[in-house]
Structure formats: C-alpha cells, structure tokens
Design an enzyme around this catalytic site. Structure first.
Site, PDB file in Angstrom:
ATOM      1  N   ASP A  14     -20.038 -12.132  -4.478  1.00 39.24           N
ATOM      2  CA  ASP A  14     -18.623 -12.224  -4.103  1.00 39.24           C
ATOM      3  C   ASP A  14     -18.234 -11.133  -3.105  1.00 39.24           C
ATOM      4  OD1 ASP A  14     -18.667 -14.173  -5.980  1.00 39.24           O
ATOM      5  OD2 ASP A  14     -17.054 -13.366  -7.229  1.00 39.24           O
ATOM      6  N   SER A 124     -12.989 -13.466 -16.016  1.00 43.54           N
ATOM      7  CA  SER A 124     -13.963 -14.571 -16.067  1.00 43.54           C
ATOM      8  C   SER A 124     -13.576 -15.655 -17.062  1.00 43.54           C
ATOM      9  CB  SER A 124     -15.316 -13.985 -16.474  1.00 43.54           C
ATOM     10  OG  SER A 124     -16.192 -15.001 -16.870  1.00 43.54           O
ATOM     11  N   GLU A 126     -15.633 -16.901 -18.904  1.00 45.36           N
ATOM     12  CA  GLU A 126     -16.409 -16.605 -20.116  1.00 45.36           C
ATOM     13  C   GLU A 126     -15.516 -16.024 -21.217  1.00 45.36           C
ATOM     14  OE1 GLU A 126     -20.050 -16.835 -20.986  1.00 45.36           O
ATOM     15  OE2 GLU A 126     -19.448 -18.429 -19.651  1.00 45.36           O
ATOM     16  N   TYR A 148     -20.980  -9.822 -22.815  1.00 44.80           N
ATOM     17  CA  TYR A 148     -20.379  -9.871 -21.477  1.00 44.80           C
ATOM     18  C   TYR A 148     -18.943 -10.405 -21.566  1.00 44.80           C
ATOM     19  CZ  TYR A 148     -19.208 -11.720 -16.858  1.00 44.80           C
ATOM     20  OH  TYR A 148     -18.547 -12.023 -15.692  1.00 44.80           O
TER      21      TYR A 148
END
Ligand code: NDP
Ligand code: GDR
Length: 338
Positions: A14, A124, A126, A148
């Site tokens: 990114d 995120s 996630e 994470y």
C-alpha cells in the site's frame, strides 16, 4: 505551500501505491522505513528521486518523534504493521508490539510534536472476523479471530479514542482485502497467481493451499489508497469501510487465475492441512456506502480484472515478458495442461 505527507510502511504494497497518489496530488512524500541489513525498497524503486526516506521503527518511540520533528508532515499515514495473519499466531507478542502498540507510539509522537497533524490508521476487515452480520459496515461488532485481528482492533479503537480524548484529526480506513501485482507472495491472491504461472511455465508441479472455501471481498490496492487520501481531506475525521461489495472464494480465485493460463486448477491445486488456520475467518463482505456517499469513493477494478492483471504481471516477470495470449505459451514446451 507544498504539504508534506509521512507514510509508515512505505516499502509495503500500500505504501508504494499511496506514494504515487500523493505525488500526483503535489505532496512532498516522505516514507518511513526501518533499518535492515538487506534492501527492501523493491516496490518503491521506481519512485527513487521523487520521494524521501527517513529511518524509523514502530518499536522505537524516539525514532518516531525524531521522524516527525525532522520532516514536519501535515499528514501521517500509518501503514506499517506485521500484516500476515498466520505469522500472528507464531509471533503474537511481536504482532501486538508492531500492529497494536505501534499505533499508540505514533499517536503519542504526534501529540508531542504537532497535534494538528492529520492521522490515518490502516484498520482491517479482520476485525470483524467471525461476522455477526453481512455485509459488514462501520457499526458491525468486532470479533477478531487471530492475534493480528485483535491487534488491529486495539489500533482502531485507540485511533477513535485519541480523536475523542485529544480532538486529533484521526481517521481510520476499515479496509477489506486489497491486492495487486505488488502484493507479498505469501498472501493467497499472489500465491495463486505466482503459483499458476510457475505451473504453466514448468517451474513448479503443483500449488499447495489451505482453505479453498474461505471467501473474501477482494479489491485493487490502487483503488484503496485513493480512499485513504480522501479520508484525510474531510472537514471531520471518521471511520470508513473500504470494500467492493463482492465476495469470492479462494476456489474461484484459483479458477480465474489458472483459467487465464488455459489450465484447470483442479489438476494442480492440492489442499495442505498444515495451511489451515487455527481459527478461520470464513466470509467477509463489505458495505462501503459511507465511503461512497461521503468521500465519493468507488472501486474501479473488479475481481476478474484484478486477478487477470496479477497473473499477467507474474507471467511477464517469470516468463520473460510473455503475455497470457502468447501462442508460444500454448505449446507443449510451456503448458503442463493435459
Ligand atoms: P505489507 O505487509 O505489504 O507492508 C507492511 C509494511 O510495514 C512494510 O513496509 C514493512 O516494512 C512495515 N513494517 C513492519 N513492521 C515495521 C516496524 N516495526 N517499523 C516500521 N515499519 C514496519 O502490508 P500492506 O501494504 O498490504 O498493508 C498496509 C497496512 O494496511 C498494514 O497495516 C496492514 O495490516 C493493513 N491492511 C492491509 C490490507 C490489505 O489487504 N493489504 C487490508 C486491511 C488492512 P519492511 O519492508 O521493513 O518489512
Ligand atoms: P487475510 O489474507 O488473512 O484475509 O489477510 P490472506 O491472503 O493471507 O488469506 C485470505 C484467505 O485465504 C485463505 N487461504 C490461504 N491464505 C494464504 N495466505 N495462503 C494459503 O495457502 C491459503 N489457502 C487458503 C486463508 O485461510 C484466508 O481465509 C489480509 C492481510 O493483508 C491483512 O493484513 C489484512 O488486514 C486483511 O487481508 C484484510
């Protein structure tokens, strides 16, 4: 006056795309990278001479303060993290140090050096993990499934907290998976496009993967970094889901990637139980309505176009500049297809 942007994680996927967008917008772009004995600047090599680099590490508070004092940015984009989910089970403490506490360190450095700096945090999808509703939006509850994901929830909530506690301009992009030819080779999209090309060229026999049924909302990184910049140009900071609104399985990803090369993935992909995660995120699908209406953001690249772009780039890299429609590739010398 020319504005300065400081990008942590400039050497990552990114970081390299964001630097391009910021240069287009006329910024002085400074990338923060950590010292390493080997050079990791491959993704930003084409920007040499256009961007500056400053040394700093998310583990080292003093280096962050120094980087801010030295470069005096108007905007900081915090992209640096330990970003590979499986590694977070092997190195949970380090993941927390980088991905969670790293956010505290950089926000504290901003408070100390210049609280008018605008801050972007790379949150995120996630964080949604074991989803409680679909599609997921800014108000969907978090249930992360990996160290994470947990670390990203910390970084996200801390960004919200510093906005509320200290009135910082701190914004957060809840980005769903985004990919590109610059994606790290361990992430599933790139593993599949690189692996399919290797099979096609006779450089590998097969490709071992984990859960083929996992579904993700995959977009193009070049589209997502535009949203990051837009988030720091608003009157008020906020949190935005960035997603395409389309989910596909790893199996479909294999179908498109191998299909692009005239191969049937079922002949070449095997499932390796060692690659199944201790806790899986089965299905992610984002609702980016807020980004669309408030930022005017839309993704431009769809799933098939993205996978095709990645296969073609891997083919050009590994196959000496050949394209998927090159007739030589169809010859038995290159094709492992029956
Ligand atoms: P990458 O893994 O490609 O890049 C991570 C970057 O972080 C690298 O530049 C790496 O530097 C740097 N970094 C790691 N640890 C440190 C540290 N201690 N100090 C300084 N720099 C460090 O990630 P992406 O570009 O894909 O993702 C960017 C961010 O967005 C990450 O925070 C990721 O978690 C998040 N994200 C990514 C999504 C995606 O689909 N790509 C989706 C949602 C969120 P080095 O080169 O030295 O290793
Ligand atoms: P993810 O991306 O964990 O979603 O995190 P990744 O590409 O690693 O996995 C996506 C899905 O594919 C399944 N899978 C495999 N994954 C990998 N890496 N390797 C395999 O062989 C394999 N086989 C199947 C996984 O189980 C999973 O379900 C990425 C990262 O960029 C994070 O930093 C980011 O926050 C999220 O996307 C949004």
């Amino acid at each position: 006056m020319q504005r300065t942007a400081l990008v942590t994680g400039i050497t990552g996927q990114d970081g390299s795309y964001l630097a391009e967008v910021l240069l287009e917008q006329g910024y002085r772009v400074v990338g923060m990278s950590r010292r390493s004995s080997t050079i990791t600047n491959e993704r930003i090599a084409h920007l040499a001479g256009k961007i500056e680099l400053v040394q700093g590490d998310l583990l080292d508070q003093a280096s962050l303060v120094e980087a801010l004092k030295e470069t005096r940015p108007a905007e900081v984009y915090n992209l640096a993290a330990q970003s590979f989910v499986p590694t977070s089970w092997n190195q949970p403490v380090l993941t927390g140090e980088f991905t969670a506490l790293g956010v505290t360190r950089i926000l504290e450095a901003i408070r100390q050096v210049d609280p008018t700096i605008r801050f972007y945090q790379a949150s995120s999808s996630e964080m949604f993990g074991k989803v409680t509703e679909s599609p997921q939006h800014e108000g969907t509850a978090f249930h992360p499934r990996s160290p994470y994901g947990v670390a990203k929830v910390y970084g996200h909530l801390l960004t919200v907290n510093y906005r509320e506690s200290y009135d910082l301009y701190a914004a957060s992009g809840i980005c769903f998976n985004h990919e590109s030819p610059r994606r790290g080779l361990e992430f599933v999209t790139r593993k599949v496009t690189d692996g399919a090309v290797r099979v096609k060229l006779g450089l590998a026999k097969d490709l071992r993967l984990g859960n083929l049924d996992a579904q993700r909302d995959w977009g193009f990184a070049g589209d997502y970094v535009r949203a990051m910049w837009l988030m720091l140009q608003q009157d008020q900071p906020g949190d935005y889901v960035i997603a395409t609104g389309q989910a596909h399985s790893v199996r479909e990803l294999c179908e498109v990637a191998f299909g692009r090369l005239g191969l049937d993935y079922r002949d070449h992909v095997t499932v390796d139980p060692a690659l199944i995660r201790p806790a899986e995120v089965d299905h992610l699908l984002g609702d980016a309505t807020r980004a669309r209406t408030e930022l005017g953001w839309e993704p431009k690249v769809g799933f098939e176009q993205l996978v095709t772009m990645m296969v073609d780039a891997d083919l050009a890299r590994l196959g000496g500049g050949r394209r998927a429609d090159d007739p030589v590739l169809a010859s038995s010398m290159y094709s492992r297809a029956p």
